[in-house]
Scaffold this motif. Structure first.
Motif, PDB file in Angstrom:
ATOM      1  N   THR A  85     -17.440  58.997  13.649  1.00  0.00           N
ATOM      2  CA  THR A  85     -17.664  58.696  15.063  1.00  0.00           C
ATOM      3  C   THR A  85     -19.108  58.303  15.338  1.00  0.00           C
ATOM      4  OG1 THR A  85     -18.147  61.013  15.594  1.00  0.00           O
ATOM      5  CG2 THR A  85     -15.847  60.299  15.752  1.00  0.00           C
ATOM      6  N   LEU A  86     -20.045  58.690  14.429  1.00  0.00           N
ATOM      7  CA  LEU A  86     -21.452  58.357  14.631  1.00  0.00           C
ATOM      8  C   LEU A  86     -21.790  56.945  14.169  1.00  0.00           C
ATOM      9  CD1 LEU A  86     -23.166  61.693  13.494  1.00  0.00           C
ATOM     10  CD2 LEU A  86     -22.811  60.881  15.822  1.00  0.00           C
ATOM     11  N   GLU A  87     -20.917  56.330  13.391  1.00  0.00           N
ATOM     12  CA  GLU A  87     -21.167  54.966  12.943  1.00  0.00           C
ATOM     13  C   GLU A  87     -20.919  53.999  14.098  1.00  0.00           C
ATOM     14  OE1 GLU A  87     -20.698  54.552   8.208  1.00  0.00           O
ATOM     15  OE2 GLU A  87     -18.904  54.124   9.369  1.00  0.00           O
ATOM     16  N   THR A  88     -21.875  53.112  14.308  1.00  0.00           N
ATOM     17  CA  THR A  88     -21.742  52.127  15.376  1.00  0.00           C
ATOM     18  C   THR A  88     -22.008  50.741  14.827  1.00  0.00           C
ATOM     19  OG1 THR A  88     -24.063  52.447  15.999  1.00  0.00           O
ATOM     20  CG2 THR A  88     -22.412  53.740  17.194  1.00  0.00           C
ATOM     21  N   GLY A  89     -21.103  49.816  15.118  1.00  0.00           N
ATOM     22  CA  GLY A  89     -21.296  48.432  14.693  1.00  0.00           C
ATOM     23  C   GLY A  89     -21.478  48.322  13.195  1.00  0.00           C
ATOM     24  N   ALA A  90     -22.551  47.625  12.802  1.00  0.00           N
ATOM     25  CA  ALA A  90     -22.824  47.386  11.385  1.00  0.00           C
ATOM     26  C   ALA A  90     -23.650  48.500  10.765  1.00  0.00           C
ATOM     27  CB  ALA A  90     -23.544  46.048  11.213  1.00  0.00           C
ATOM     28  N   ARG A  91     -23.971  49.527  11.529  1.00  0.00           N
ATOM     29  CA  ARG A  91     -24.812  50.623  11.042  1.00  0.00           C
ATOM     30  C   ARG A  91     -24.020  51.514  10.102  1.00  0.00           C
ATOM     31  NH1 ARG A  91     -27.826  53.921   9.079  1.00  0.00           N
ATOM     32  NH2 ARG A  91     -29.336  55.222  10.164  1.00  0.00           N
ATOM     33  N   LYS A  92     -24.241  51.380   8.806  1.00  0.00           N
ATOM     34  CA  LYS A  92     -23.541  52.192   7.822  1.00  0.00           C
ATOM     35  C   LYS A  92     -24.204  53.553   7.713  1.00  0.00           C
ATOM     36  CE  LYS A  92     -24.264  51.215   3.492  1.00  0.00           C
ATOM     37  NZ  LYS A  92     -24.223  50.536   2.187  1.00  0.00           N
ATOM     38  N   ARG A  93     -23.393  54.609   7.822  1.00  0.00           N
ATOM     39  CA  ARG A  93     -23.942  55.959   7.708  1.00  0.00           C
ATOM     40  C   ARG A  93     -23.217  56.787   6.661  1.00  0.00           C
ATOM     41  NH1 ARG A  93     -25.470  58.795  13.282  1.00  0.00           N
ATOM     42  NH2 ARG A  93     -26.680  60.001  11.773  1.00  0.00           N
ATOM     43  N   ILE A  94     -22.001  56.374   6.294  1.00  0.00           N
ATOM     44  CA  ILE A  94     -21.229  57.143   5.330  1.00  0.00           C
ATOM     45  C   ILE A  94     -21.395  56.561   3.934  1.00  0.00           C
ATOM     46  CG2 ILE A  94     -18.899  57.812   4.628  1.00  0.00           C
ATOM     47  CD1 ILE A  94     -18.126  57.843   7.564  1.00  0.00           C
ATOM     48  N   LEU A  95     -21.831  57.397   2.983  1.00  0.00           N
ATOM     49  CA  LEU A  95     -21.988  57.000   1.591  1.00  0.00           C
ATOM     50  C   LEU A  95     -20.991  57.807   0.761  1.00  0.00           C
ATOM     51  CD1 LEU A  95     -25.907  57.090   1.355  1.00  0.00           C
ATOM     52  CD2 LEU A  95     -24.430  55.219   2.128  1.00  0.00           C
ATOM     53  N   PRO A  96     -19.855  57.208   0.402  1.00  0.00           N
ATOM     54  CA  PRO A  96     -18.843  57.969  -0.328  1.00  0.00           C
ATOM     55  C   PRO A  96     -19.114  58.055  -1.826  1.00  0.00           C
ATOM     56  CG  PRO A  96     -18.013  55.787   0.216  1.00  0.00           C
ATOM     57  CD  PRO A  96     -19.398  55.870   0.790  1.00  0.00           C
ATOM     58  N   VAL A  97     -18.838  59.216  -2.379  1.00  0.00           N
ATOM     59  CA  VAL A  97     -18.954  59.459  -3.818  1.00  0.00           C
ATOM     60  C   VAL A  97     -17.614  60.016  -4.297  1.00  0.00           C
ATOM     61  CG1 VAL A  97     -20.075  60.838  -5.612  1.00  0.00           C
ATOM     62  CG2 VAL A  97     -21.434  59.900  -3.720  1.00  0.00           C
ATOM     63  N   TRP A  98     -17.045  59.376  -5.317  1.00  0.00           N
ATOM     64  CA  TRP A  98     -15.787  59.866  -5.881  1.00  0.00           C
ATOM     65  C   TRP A  98     -16.088  60.823  -7.019  1.00  0.00           C
ATOM     66  CZ3 TRP A  98     -12.184  54.952  -6.438  1.00  0.00           C
ATOM     67  CH2 TRP A  98     -12.001  54.390  -5.170  1.00  0.00           C
ATOM     68  N   TYR A  99     -15.511  62.019  -6.928  1.00  0.00           N
ATOM     69  CA  TYR A  99     -15.753  63.033  -7.949  1.00  0.00           C
ATOM     70  C   TYR A  99     -14.396  63.602  -8.382  1.00  0.00           C
ATOM     71  CZ  TYR A  99     -17.908  67.115 -10.192  1.00  0.00           C
ATOM     72  OH  TYR A  99     -18.312  68.074 -11.097  1.00  0.00           O
ATOM     73  N   HIS A 100     -13.894  63.094  -9.518  1.00  0.00           N
ATOM     74  CA  HIS A 100     -12.587  63.488 -10.055  1.00  0.00           C
ATOM     75  C   HIS A 100     -11.439  63.098  -9.121  1.00  0.00           C
ATOM     76  CE1 HIS A 100     -14.420  65.573 -13.407  1.00  0.00           C
ATOM     77  NE2 HIS A 100     -15.179  66.271 -12.587  1.00  0.00           N
ATOM     78  N   VAL A 101     -11.600  61.982  -8.427  1.00  0.00           N
ATOM     79  CA  VAL A 101     -10.509  61.418  -7.625  1.00  0.00           C
ATOM     80  C   VAL A 101     -10.413  59.924  -7.919  1.00  0.00           C
ATOM     81  CG1 VAL A 101     -10.697  63.105  -5.760  1.00  0.00           C
ATOM     82  CG2 VAL A 101     -12.022  60.990  -5.646  1.00  0.00           C
ATOM     83  N   ASP A 102      -9.273  59.318  -7.563  1.00  0.00           N
ATOM     84  CA  ASP A 102      -9.113  57.880  -7.733  1.00  0.00           C
ATOM     85  C   ASP A 102      -8.805  57.247  -6.381  1.00  0.00           C
ATOM     86  OD1 ASP A 102      -6.390  58.367  -7.207  1.00  0.00           O
ATOM     87  OD2 ASP A 102      -5.899  58.468  -9.344  1.00  0.00           O
ATOM     88  N   ARG A 103      -8.675  55.941  -6.383  1.00  0.00           N
ATOM     89  CA  ARG A 103      -8.505  55.213  -5.126  1.00  0.00           C
ATOM     90  C   ARG A 103      -7.218  55.608  -4.403  1.00  0.00           C
ATOM     91  NH1 ARG A 103      -6.807  50.540  -2.609  1.00  0.00           N
ATOM     92  NH2 ARG A 103      -8.380  49.569  -1.262  1.00  0.00           N
ATOM     93  N   GLU A 104      -6.161  55.851  -5.152  1.00  0.00           N
ATOM     94  CA  GLU A 104      -4.887  56.221  -4.530  1.00  0.00           C
ATOM     95  C   GLU A 104      -5.010  57.529  -3.763  1.00  0.00           C
ATOM     96  OE1 GLU A 104      -0.332  57.330  -5.920  1.00  0.00           O
ATOM     97  OE2 GLU A 104      -1.580  56.057  -7.210  1.00  0.00           O
ATOM     98  N   GLU A 105      -5.728  58.512  -4.343  1.00  0.00           N
ATOM     99  CA  GLU A 105      -5.917  59.789  -3.664  1.00  0.00           C
ATOM    100  C   GLU A 105      -6.777  59.629  -2.414  1.00  0.00           C
ATOM    101  OE1 GLU A 105      -6.115  63.224  -6.972  1.00  0.00           O
ATOM    102  OE2 GLU A 105      -7.343  61.465  -7.451  1.00  0.00           O
TER     103      GLU A 105
END
Length: 277
Positions: A85-105
């Motif tokens: 909810t804090l992300e606005t427009g083009a302002r990227k705030r979420i940096l995802p890291v996958w740790y023992h998960v795959d795209r399907e999960e």
């Protein structure tokens, strides 16, 4: 964002703390990042929900460690939804890291999140995740890593990146020619292979690459001029290189009357504007 106190908020499941989160947070802080992390940011008596909301509001980015435990818990999901909810427009705030998960999960958890580029930390040293977070959240500080390595002011081993380099697009031919001059000029005090030199500049984000090359050109130019003008021996050449590097990192070259002539000359040379005539 001037109102923020933290560079990064780490959203994670407690099950991942011992193996991954705690060393990751330590590396991030060693790299100079201000991190909101529950073990360091909460004190006895704090309201957990209020403190997390405040941490989210006061952080530039949220590093979300997506693991099987994270995906199965409601509390980390609350943090993720709050960040979203804090992300606005083009302002990227979420940096995802996958740790023992795959795209399907991840897709089952959030199609929106699965569509984003994520750093896959599975089986990797937490330090590599810290480097990637620094590259995105503080690109200028990331660009300085090579200089800090040269000045022996890096508290974490930069060599870790050699086995898992995160490289941007190839350098242009004009950039490669300038880098070749830098490498040849500094070879006796900072010997590196051609591949190591090119790789170090390719790690920088494209928008910071040109500025970093210019910094190294200034170092190389002043180093050549002063070392030749004063016929410096090897130890003084090494000292000259170090003080030039330190100047670019915020430690100004000492130029008081008690300093050797070549040091004062280096300070004047490094801060001068070349005549355009």
């Amino acid at each position: 964002m001037s109102s923020t106190r933290y560079d990064l908020f780490i959203s994670h499941a407690s099950e991942d703390k011992e193996e991954f989160i705690r060393p990751l947070a330590t590396f991030l802080m060693q790299l100079g990042m201000k991190v909101w992390y529950d073990e360091h940011s909460l004190t006895i008596g704090d309201s957990l929900s209020a403190s997390i909301d405040k941490g989210l509001q006061e952080s530039n980015y949220g590093l979300i460690i997506l693991s099987p435990s994270f995906l199965s818990k409601p509390w980390p999901e609350y943090e993720f939804r709050s960040l979203l909810t804090l992300e606005t427009g083009a302002r990227k705030r979420i940096l995802p890291v996958w740790y023992h998960v795959d795209r399907e999960e991840v897709m089952r958890f959030s199609p929106h999140l699965a569509d984003r580029y994520a750093f896959d930390a599975t089986g990797k040293d937490p330090l590599l995740t810290a480097f990637e977070a620094l590259r995105v959240a503080k690109p200028t500080a990331y660009a300085e890593l090579y200089r800090r390595h040269a000045a022996e002011k890096l508290s974490v081993p930069l060599e870790k990146l050699a086995s898992n380099p995160i490289l941007g697009p190839p350098l242009t031919q004009p950039q490669l020619r300038r880098i070749r001059f830098i490498r040849e000029a500094l070879m006796d005090v900072f010997p590196q292979s051609w591949n190591e030199t090119v790789t170090s500049f390719r790690r920088d984000t494209p928008q910071h690459r040109e500025g970093e090359i210019e910094v190294w050109e200034c170092i190389a130019g002043t180093y050549l001029r002063i070392s030749r003008k004063f016929t410096l021996g090897r130890k003084k050449r090494q000292a000259l290189f170090k003080i030039l590097i330190h100047d670019t990192l915020g430690s100004s070259i000492p130029d008081g009357p008690d300093q050797p002539t070549w040091v004062r000359a280096a300070a004047a040379e490094f801060r001068s504007t070349l005549p355009n005539e």
